[in-house]
Scaffold this motif. Structure first.
Motif, short mmCIF file in Angstrom:
data_model
loop_
_atom_site.label_atom_id
_atom_site.label_comp_id
_atom_site.label_asym_id
_atom_site.label_seq_id
_atom_site.Cartn_x
_atom_site.Cartn_y
_atom_site.Cartn_z
N GLY A 1 36.88 34.28 101.30
CA GLY A 1 37.08 34.99 100.05
C GLY A 1 36.50 34.20 98.87
N LEU A 2 36.87 34.60 97.66
CA LEU A 2 36.41 33.89 96.47
C LEU A 2 37.40 34.02 95.34
N VAL A 3 37.27 33.10 94.35
CA VAL A 3 38.09 33.14 93.14
C VAL A 3 37.15 33.36 91.96
N SER A 4 37.51 34.30 91.10
CA SER A 4 36.72 34.58 89.88
C SER A 4 37.63 34.42 88.67
N VAL A 5 37.32 33.39 87.83
CA VAL A 5 38.08 33.13 86.60
C VAL A 5 37.18 33.49 85.42
N GLY A 6 37.69 34.32 84.50
CA GLY A 6 36.83 34.74 83.41
C GLY A 6 37.49 34.70 82.04
N PHE A 7 36.64 34.53 81.04
CA PHE A 7 37.03 34.61 79.63
C PHE A 7 36.16 35.67 78.98
N LEU A 8 36.78 36.65 78.31
CA LEU A 8 36.02 37.76 77.73
C LEU A 8 35.04 37.24 76.66
N ASN A 9 33.87 37.88 76.62
CA ASN A 9 32.82 37.47 75.68
C ASN A 9 33.26 37.66 74.23
N ASN A 10 34.04 38.69 73.98
CA ASN A 10 34.53 38.92 72.61
C ASN A 10 35.41 37.78 72.13
N ASP A 11 36.24 37.26 73.04
CA ASP A 11 37.09 36.13 72.67
C ASP A 11 36.25 34.89 72.40
N VAL A 12 35.22 34.70 73.24
CA VAL A 12 34.33 33.55 73.04
C VAL A 12 33.62 33.63 71.69
N GLN A 13 33.11 34.83 71.38
CA GLN A 13 32.41 35.02 70.11
C GLN A 13 33.33 34.84 68.92
N SER A 14 34.60 35.22 69.10
CA SER A 14 35.57 35.02 68.03
C SER A 14 35.78 33.53 67.76
N ILE A 15 35.84 32.73 68.84
CA ILE A 15 35.98 31.29 68.68
C ILE A 15 34.75 30.71 67.98
N ILE A 16 33.55 31.18 68.42
CA ILE A 16 32.30 30.70 67.81
C ILE A 16 32.25 31.08 66.33
N GLN A 17 32.72 32.30 66.00
CA GLN A 17 32.71 32.75 64.61
C GLN A 17 33.61 31.87 63.74
N ASN A 18 34.75 31.53 64.26
CA ASN A 18 35.67 30.68 63.50
C ASN A 18 35.07 29.29 63.26
N GLN A 19 34.40 28.76 64.30
CA GLN A 19 33.75 27.45 64.14
C GLN A 19 32.59 27.53 63.14
N SER A 20 31.85 28.66 63.17
CA SER A 20 30.69 28.82 62.29
C SER A 20 31.11 28.93 60.83
N LYS A 21 32.25 29.53 60.56
CA LYS A 21 32.70 29.66 59.17
C LYS A 21 32.84 28.31 58.50
N SER A 22 33.50 27.40 59.18
CA SER A 22 33.66 26.06 58.61
C SER A 22 32.30 25.38 58.43
N LEU A 23 31.37 25.65 59.40
CA LEU A 23 30.03 25.08 59.28
C LEU A 23 29.32 25.63 58.05
N TRP A 24 29.36 26.96 57.86
CA TRP A 24 28.63 27.56 56.72
C TRP A 24 29.24 27.14 55.38
N PHE A 25 30.57 26.99 55.34
CA PHE A 25 31.19 26.52 54.10
C PHE A 25 30.75 25.09 53.77
N THR A 26 30.69 24.26 54.82
CA THR A 26 30.23 22.88 54.61
C THR A 26 28.79 22.86 54.11
N LEU A 27 27.92 23.67 54.75
CA LEU A 27 26.51 23.72 54.34
C LEU A 27 26.38 24.26 52.92
N LEU A 28 27.21 25.24 52.57
CA LEU A 28 27.17 25.79 51.21
C LEU A 28 27.52 24.72 50.18
N GLY A 29 28.54 23.91 50.50
CA GLY A 29 28.87 22.82 49.60
C GLY A 29 27.73 21.83 49.44
#
Length: 552
Positions: free
Chosen positions: A169-197
């Motif tokens: 048999g096999l095991v399949s563990v997954g994380f939804l892409n929308n959740d991943v993109q939400s995490i990336i978006q949150n990280q990017s906000k702090s990045l863009w605010f820093t760059l803006l400063g």
């Protein structure tokens, strides 16, 4: 540099179009700001892409790690031997899913039938996504991105082996892409605010840099600088005065065409003088006094090569510190003609003044004799004075053919009489050879300077010792003039013909003899100092009679 700011408005009048354009300061602020913004946008996009790829890779590795842990769980393997594996496996997997925050953990058999799923209603159904073949058929563990029953997700796939090392048999563990993109978006906000400063700080820095550069340029626009540069170059190359500029170390930074022609008799390449010490070209220049003490020199006479020049020197200041100096000079020969005419006029005026003063004194003597009824004495006095004047004038008329030289000697004679000085010409003197051009000018300059020096020298002596003897002759191949006086003399003195050397007290001295020798040498002549018969100085002028060369 002096009065630079006060002339700013005048300079702006020459560039009227500048006011209708963006100023240099605004242009620099805009360009710097656009450059900073552009760089940080590109950098921000790159970082976002890098963060996104890094986050997806980390989440994929995390999913793969959880899948390996589940696949290696003994209870999972044992459950595959049961009649209803799903009931056991679902209970084992569900706590693990909650603990790891995975979107799903699906365990399936070798045919892809689900034994666990976040939605119990989907147990027993076939796994969706089409990415199980590598795990089931090849026994590989890997990360994939595919769309399943819950949506697109990042998955970790790991095969399950039995005790005989067969894939069951096999095991399949997954994380939804929308959740991943939400995490990336949150990280990017702090990045863009820093760059803006950072961008805002960069813009503020651009404003300060632009202000500093504009202040260094004396608040001038590029068009004004270009206009002034063209003006300066045209002025420098068109002026008849030689101009040399040096920095604070005395190294030459600029020399115009007139200066090159004066020093080298031709125009030369910039490399021949740029960056070289000014003392190498002008050994006797006092420009180092200007650089050291900030002195200003005006209309100083000095000899450059074969020319006598009038020199002006002034320091260049920047923020109250001397950063260099400028020396301007003009060949005295260019104004020599006017100078000589003025000198002749002055000599004529002095002669007339002396003659008038002497005549006035003699009239008073005659008047006094007549008032004392000494008529015969008055007559004798008149005859005596008349004879002296007639003898002097007759001698000059008979032995000096040039009227200019005649007038000079007559004027000096009257000046000497007024001062109580006995001036006489040796009886054997004669000067009938015709002189023209440079030779005549050199003779007049030398004779005038020597007679003036002799008068000043004997005027400090007692009246009984005031004598000047003149001798001139044109017999032979040279014209020889000898001026002998009874003054204190010049024995033991230094090089009296050097520019600036003088035994007299006062400003603007030490030029006459240097100028005399320079002009005499230009026509092949010479001046010498000898021992005189009257106890003072005896100068001898020698001028050859041969034809003048073409340059004279």
């Amino acid at each position: 540099m002096e009065n630079f700011e006060s002339n700013r408005n005048k300079r702006q009048l020459t560039c009227p179009n500048v006011s209708f354009q963006f100023s240099l300061k605004l242009k620099m602020i805009l360009l710097f700001s656009l450059l900073i913004i552009g760089i940080f946008i590109i950098f921000g996009l790159f970082l976002r892409s890098f963060i996104s790829a890094t986050m997806e890779d980390q989440i994929g590795k995390r999913a793969l790690g959880v899948a390996k842990s589940v696949a290696n769980t003994p209870e999972i393997r044992e459950a595959f031997e049961l009649e209803n594996p799903a009931r056991v496996i679902q209970q084992i997997v569900q706590p693990i899913q909650e603990a790891t925050d995975a979107e799903f953990i699906v365990v399936g058999n070798e045919e892809g039938i689900r034994y666990s799923h976040p939605d119990p209603d989907r147990l027993g159904e076939k796994m969706v996504g089409g990415d199980n073949d590598r795990a089931l058929n090849k026994g590989e563990s890997y990360i994939s991105k595919s769309t399943g029953s819950l949506g697109r997700s990042i998955r970790g796939k790991v095969p399950i082996y039995d005790n005989h090392n067969n894939v069951i048999g096999l095991v399949s563990v997954g994380f939804l892409n929308n959740d991943v993109q939400s995490i990336i978006q949150n990280q990017s906000k702090s990045l863009w605010f820093t760059l803006l400063g950072i961008v805002l700080l960069g813009i503020v820095g651009a404003i300060f840099i632009s202000h500093y550069i504009k202040r260094l340029l004396s608040n001038m626009e590029p068009e004004e600088i270009n206009h002034l540069l063209l003006q300066k170059e045209a002025i420098l190359q068109s002026t008849h005065e030689g101009i040399i500029a040096v920095d604070h170390n005395g190294l030459i930074t600029m020399m115009n065409t007139a200066a090159q022609k004066t020093l080298f008799d031709k125009q030369i390449q910039n490399a021949a003088y740029m960056g070289k010490p000014v003392k190498d070209l002008l050994p006797h220049s006092n420009i180092y006094d200007v650089l050291t003490y900030g002195e200003r020199h005006y209309d100083k006479e000095m000899i450059l090569g074969n020319d006598v020049v009038l020199v002006n020197r002034t320091p260049i200041y920047h923020e109250r510190a001397i950063t260099g100096a400028v020396s301007t000079f003009r060949s005295k020969t260019e104004v020599e003609h006017v100078t000589k005419e003025l000198l002749q006029i002055k000599q004529y005026a002095n002669a007339q003044r002396a003659q008038t003063h002497e005549f006035s004194n003699k009239l008073y003597i005659i008047l006094g004799l007549l008032q004392l009824n000494q008529i015969q004495e008055a007559i004798d006095f008149i005859k005596k004075e008349n004879n002296i004047q007639q003898e002097w004038s007759r001698f000059l008329l008979e032995n000096v053919s040039d009227p200019t030289i005649h007038g000079l000697l007559q004027g000096k004679f009257n000046q000497a009489n007024e001062l109580g000085i006995t001036m006489f010409i040796q009886p054997a003197s004669q000067l009938t050879y015709p002189l023209t051009g440079s030779k005549k000018d050199a003779l007049l300059t030398g004779l005038g300077n020597l007679l003036e020096n002799a008068i000043e020298a004997v005027n400090v002596q007692n009246r009984s010792q005031r004598e000047i003897s003149i001798f001139f002759t044109d017999i032979g191949e040279d014209i020889v003039i000898e001026i002998d006086d009874s003054g204190p003399g010049m024995k033991g003195e230094g090089n009296i013909f050097e520019q600036g050397y003088s035994t007299k007290i006062g400003l603007h001295r030490g030029t006459g003899l240097a100028l005399t020798r320079l002009q005499l040498r230009k026509v092949g002549g010479e001046i010498m100092l000898e021992d005189g018969e009257l106890g003072g100085a005896c100068f001898v002028i020698i001028i050859p009679k041969e034809a003048e060369n073409e340059n004279e």
